[in-house]
Design a protein around this motif. Structure first.
Motif, PDB file in Angstrom:
ATOM      1  N   ASN A 323      51.312  34.923  23.077  1.00  0.00           N
ATOM      2  CA  ASN A 323      51.455  36.261  22.490  1.00  0.00           C
ATOM      3  C   ASN A 323      52.881  36.791  22.531  1.00  0.00           C
ATOM      4  OD1 ASN A 323      51.705  36.961  25.187  1.00  0.00           O
ATOM      5  ND2 ASN A 323      49.624  37.800  25.338  1.00  0.00           N
ATOM      6  N   THR A 324      53.819  35.967  23.024  1.00  0.00           N
ATOM      7  CA  THR A 324      55.233  36.341  22.919  1.00  0.00           C
ATOM      8  C   THR A 324      55.837  35.857  21.605  1.00  0.00           C
ATOM      9  OG1 THR A 324      56.030  34.317  24.001  1.00  0.00           O
ATOM     10  CG2 THR A 324      55.447  36.179  25.425  1.00  0.00           C
ATOM     11  N   ASP A 325      55.066  35.032  20.872  1.00  0.00           N
ATOM     12  CA  ASP A 325      55.527  34.499  19.588  1.00  0.00           C
ATOM     13  C   ASP A 325      54.735  35.171  18.473  1.00  0.00           C
ATOM     14  OD1 ASP A 325      56.320  33.093  17.379  1.00  0.00           O
ATOM     15  OD2 ASP A 325      55.717  31.113  18.126  1.00  0.00           O
ATOM     16  N   ALA A 326      55.403  35.999  17.688  1.00  0.00           N
ATOM     17  CA  ALA A 326      54.721  36.754  16.633  1.00  0.00           C
ATOM     18  C   ALA A 326      54.115  35.842  15.577  1.00  0.00           C
ATOM     19  CB  ALA A 326      55.697  37.729  15.982  1.00  0.00           C
ATOM     20  N   ALA A 327      54.617  34.614  15.460  1.00  0.00           N
ATOM     21  CA  ALA A 327      54.122  33.698  14.423  1.00  0.00           C
ATOM     22  C   ALA A 327      52.873  32.944  14.858  1.00  0.00           C
ATOM     23  CB  ALA A 327      55.215  32.699  14.048  1.00  0.00           C
ATOM     24  N   SER A 328      52.501  33.023  16.135  1.00  0.00           N
ATOM     25  CA  SER A 328      51.346  32.257  16.602  1.00  0.00           C
ATOM     26  C   SER A 328      50.048  32.932  16.169  1.00  0.00           C
ATOM     27  CB  SER A 328      51.386  32.092  18.118  1.00  0.00           C
ATOM     28  OG  SER A 328      51.212  33.329  18.768  1.00  0.00           O
ATOM     29  N   GLY A 329      49.000  32.113  15.982  1.00  0.00           N
ATOM     30  CA  GLY A 329      47.711  32.600  15.516  1.00  0.00           C
ATOM     31  C   GLY A 329      47.146  31.671  14.457  1.00  0.00           C
ATOM     32  N   VAL A 330      46.146  32.143  13.730  1.00  0.00           N
ATOM     33  CA  VAL A 330      45.483  31.350  12.692  1.00  0.00           C
ATOM     34  C   VAL A 330      45.541  32.117  11.380  1.00  0.00           C
ATOM     35  CG1 VAL A 330      43.323  30.257  11.960  1.00  0.00           C
ATOM     36  CG2 VAL A 330      43.910  30.343  14.394  1.00  0.00           C
ATOM     37  N   SER A 331      45.854  31.413  10.297  1.00  0.00           N
ATOM     38  CA  SER A 331      45.868  32.058   8.982  1.00  0.00           C
ATOM     39  C   SER A 331      45.356  31.091   7.928  1.00  0.00           C
ATOM     40  CB  SER A 331      47.279  32.529   8.617  1.00  0.00           C
ATOM     41  OG  SER A 331      48.164  31.426   8.499  1.00  0.00           O
ATOM     42  N   ALA A 332      44.661  31.634   6.930  1.00  0.00           N
ATOM     43  CA  ALA A 332      44.152  30.824   5.823  1.00  0.00           C
ATOM     44  C   ALA A 332      43.635  31.735   4.728  1.00  0.00           C
ATOM     45  CB  ALA A 332      43.039  29.892   6.293  1.00  0.00           C
ATOM     46  N   ASN A 333      43.666  31.226   3.509  1.00  0.00           N
ATOM     47  CA  ASN A 333      43.025  31.883   2.370  1.00  0.00           C
ATOM     48  C   ASN A 333      41.997  30.897   1.821  1.00  0.00           C
ATOM     49  OD1 ASN A 333      44.107  33.127  -0.902  1.00  0.00           O
ATOM     50  ND2 ASN A 333      42.271  33.553   0.258  1.00  0.00           N
ATOM     51  N   MET A 334      40.709  31.249   1.959  1.00  0.00           N
ATOM     52  CA  MET A 334      39.622  30.357   1.563  1.00  0.00           C
ATOM     53  C   MET A 334      38.814  30.974   0.430  1.00  0.00           C
ATOM     54  SD  MET A 334      38.228  28.955   5.242  1.00  0.00           S
ATOM     55  CE  MET A 334      37.907  30.596   5.881  1.00  0.00           C
ATOM     56  N   LEU A 335      38.296  30.110  -0.421  1.00  0.00           N
ATOM     57  CA  LEU A 335      37.435  30.541  -1.520  1.00  0.00           C
ATOM     58  C   LEU A 335      36.073  29.887  -1.358  1.00  0.00           C
ATOM     59  CD1 LEU A 335      37.255  32.081  -4.262  1.00  0.00           C
ATOM     60  CD2 LEU A 335      37.813  29.888  -5.357  1.00  0.00           C
ATOM     61  N   MET A 336      35.022  30.701  -1.340  1.00  0.00           N
ATOM     62  CA  MET A 336      33.653  30.187  -1.304  1.00  0.00           C
ATOM     63  C   MET A 336      32.987  30.554  -2.624  1.00  0.00           C
ATOM     64  SD  MET A 336      30.660  30.620   1.580  1.00  0.00           S
ATOM     65  CE  MET A 336      30.328  32.360   1.298  1.00  0.00           C
ATOM     66  N   GLN A 337      32.575  29.523  -3.369  1.00  0.00           N
ATOM     67  CA  GLN A 337      32.018  29.762  -4.697  1.00  0.00           C
ATOM     68  C   GLN A 337      30.823  28.846  -4.947  1.00  0.00           C
ATOM     69  OE1 GLN A 337      35.023  28.758  -7.632  1.00  0.00           O
ATOM     70  NE2 GLN A 337      35.622  26.928  -6.514  1.00  0.00           N
ATOM     71  N   GLN A 362      40.608  36.089   3.094  1.00  0.00           N
ATOM     72  CA  GLN A 362      41.948  36.012   3.679  1.00  0.00           C
ATOM     73  C   GLN A 362      41.788  36.190   5.184  1.00  0.00           C
ATOM     74  OE1 GLN A 362      45.114  35.541   1.967  1.00  0.00           O
ATOM     75  NE2 GLN A 362      45.593  35.063   4.107  1.00  0.00           N
ATOM     76  N   MET A 363      41.981  35.109   5.934  1.00  0.00           N
ATOM     77  CA  MET A 363      41.705  35.143   7.368  1.00  0.00           C
ATOM     78  C   MET A 363      42.998  35.154   8.166  1.00  0.00           C
ATOM     79  SD  MET A 363      39.424  32.520   9.689  1.00  0.00           S
ATOM     80  CE  MET A 363      40.604  31.190   9.630  1.00  0.00           C
ATOM     81  N   ASN A 364      43.053  36.038   9.147  1.00  0.00           N
ATOM     82  CA  ASN A 364      44.172  36.078  10.090  1.00  0.00           C
ATOM     83  C   ASN A 364      43.613  36.340  11.482  1.00  0.00           C
ATOM     84  OD1 ASN A 364      46.883  36.009   8.545  1.00  0.00           O
ATOM     85  ND2 ASN A 364      45.639  37.456   7.363  1.00  0.00           N
ATOM     86  N   LEU A 365      43.868  35.423  12.385  1.00  0.00           N
ATOM     87  CA  LEU A 365      43.449  35.562  13.775  1.00  0.00           C
ATOM     88  C   LEU A 365      44.703  35.822  14.595  1.00  0.00           C
ATOM     89  CD1 LEU A 365      40.769  35.325  15.385  1.00  0.00           C
ATOM     90  CD2 LEU A 365      41.391  32.948  15.864  1.00  0.00           C
ATOM     91  N   THR A 366      44.785  36.987  15.226  1.00  0.00           N
ATOM     92  CA  THR A 366      46.024  37.385  15.893  1.00  0.00           C
ATOM     93  C   THR A 366      46.228  36.615  17.192  1.00  0.00           C
ATOM     94  OG1 THR A 366      45.026  39.149  17.224  1.00  0.00           O
ATOM     95  CG2 THR A 366      45.673  39.699  14.961  1.00  0.00           C
TER      96      THR A 366
END
Length: 376
Positions: A323-337, A362-366
């Protein structure tokens, strides 16, 4: 007399140096009756280990206790009178030299009595009952190369007839599922070919290149408690685009977390997720089994950065982020169709089935997120 014989032999060899020193080529060898084309390894075994423990020396809880993960007892064995058989060859595959392992049967059973975190059990684990059709084989190709030319590259070809069972057991209750690679609507479809899995030691740690594949199935049939079937699920028409990786990194300093992970699953990867209600048997697809399916695709890279793993002497197995690194975490843009609900025997015949709708996620896990796993 002996000296004369030696002289005659020496004269013959001197007169035909090429014949004496030239190695037989492949075409010459192929004419030799009984020429071996590789090595076949056949084995039956029963290996038992009392316990294996991983002790996280820097995984101190608030009370000063050291964290650990242990497995005991462990048994790995082959079924009676059904040996493991592996053919080993060195051959040219697509212009590259490869070490090729061909497994025509995998009768290996694995039993772990207990997996425990800080002495508290999560339950037991087992895997076995491997099945594969006669004439089929699981083939592994091993090449020199890796991601940057200094590692190893692996291809894995799993036939559509292969299946096995896996289970977890706790307090005498067993949860089991059957892992299967077939296509229920095409006898010649299914299977899974995983290409270009790479392993390289790099400056930050171990880099594992994720495989690419352009289609294939993994089915998890008949998840059951005892004999009572709960449901099934499947990942079908799996596409993994090139460039994905998992990076297992070293600790950056004394007293810091021992392992940190970065991983990327590349944009364009996709699969069909299928939830299956009803017992899957030899008649599936049939009128008594229903399916909910959806196509899930990545509109951006699925990125995990700075995930750490630690076995804490007080909290158990902990996954969190720096949590000292602002870039750490999970990110993704998924499409369910193409979300549909259908009777399983109607799926193949359906023309343009009506979709329930589409979801753009649009998923972001802090980096304040964490997962804690403990025994009981």
């Amino acid at each position: 007399m002996a000296s004369k014989c030696c002289l005659i032999l020496a004269t013959m060899m001197a007169g035909t140096p090429a014949l004496a020193l030239e190695a037989l080529d492949e075409s010459s060898l192929s004419e030799v009756t009984g020429q071996a084309q590789g090595l076949r390894y056949t084995s039956e075994y029963d290996a038992r280990i009392d316990s294996i423990s991983y002790i996280d020396d820097d995984g101190l809880g608030a009370d000063g206790t050291v964290g650990s993960i242990s497995m005991s007892p462990i048994r790995v064995y082959t079924q009676t009178n059904r040996p493991v058989q592996v053919d080993l060859e060195v051959k040219d595959v697509g212009g590259r030299k490869a070490l090729v392992f061909t497994n025509r049967d995998l009768p290996v059973e694995v039993e772990i009595g207990s997996i425990a975190i800080n002495q508290y059990s999560l339950g037991g684990f087992g895997q076995g009952n491997f099945q594969m059709a006669d004439g089929d084989a699981m083939v592994t190709y091993l090449y020199a190369g890796g991601f940057d030319g200094n590692g190893l590259t692996l291809d894995l070809d799993i036939p559509n007839s292969m299946s096995y069972e896996t289970y977890i057991e706790d307090d005498g209750t067993r949860f089991t599922t059957t892992v299967d690679f077939s296509d229920p609507r095409d006898a010649n479809g299914g299977g899974l070919f995983l290409k270009d899995i790479t392993f390289d030691l790099v400056g930050e740690g171990l880099r594992m290149g994720l495989p690419t594949t352009t289609g294939g199935n993994i089915n998890f049939y008949n998840a059951r408690v005892g004999d009572d079937v709960l449901n099934s699920a499947a990942l079908r028409n799996i596409v993994l685009t090139p460039g994905g990786y998992l990076l297992i990194k070293n600790a950056r300093g004394a007293g810091e977390y021992g392992l940190e992970f970065d991983t990327v699953l590349k944009q364009g990867s996709q699969f069909d997720y299928v939830y299956i209600a009803g017992e899957v048997d030899g008649t599936y697809p049939n009128p008594n089994v229903f399916e909910m399916s959806a196509n899930i695709s990545l509109l951006s890279d699925f990125s995990v950065k700075g995930m750490r793993m630690n076995v804490d002497g007080q909290r158990g197995l902990v996954f969190d982020f720096d949590n000292t690194d602002a870039a750490s975490g999970v990110s993704a843009n998924m499409l369910m169709q193409d979300v549909t609900l259908q009777r399983s025997d109607k799926v193949a015949a359906a023309v343009n089935p009506v979709s329930i709708g589409t979801m753009d996620i649009q998923m972001n896990l802090t980096n304040n997120s964490y997962l804690q796993v403990e025994g009981h």
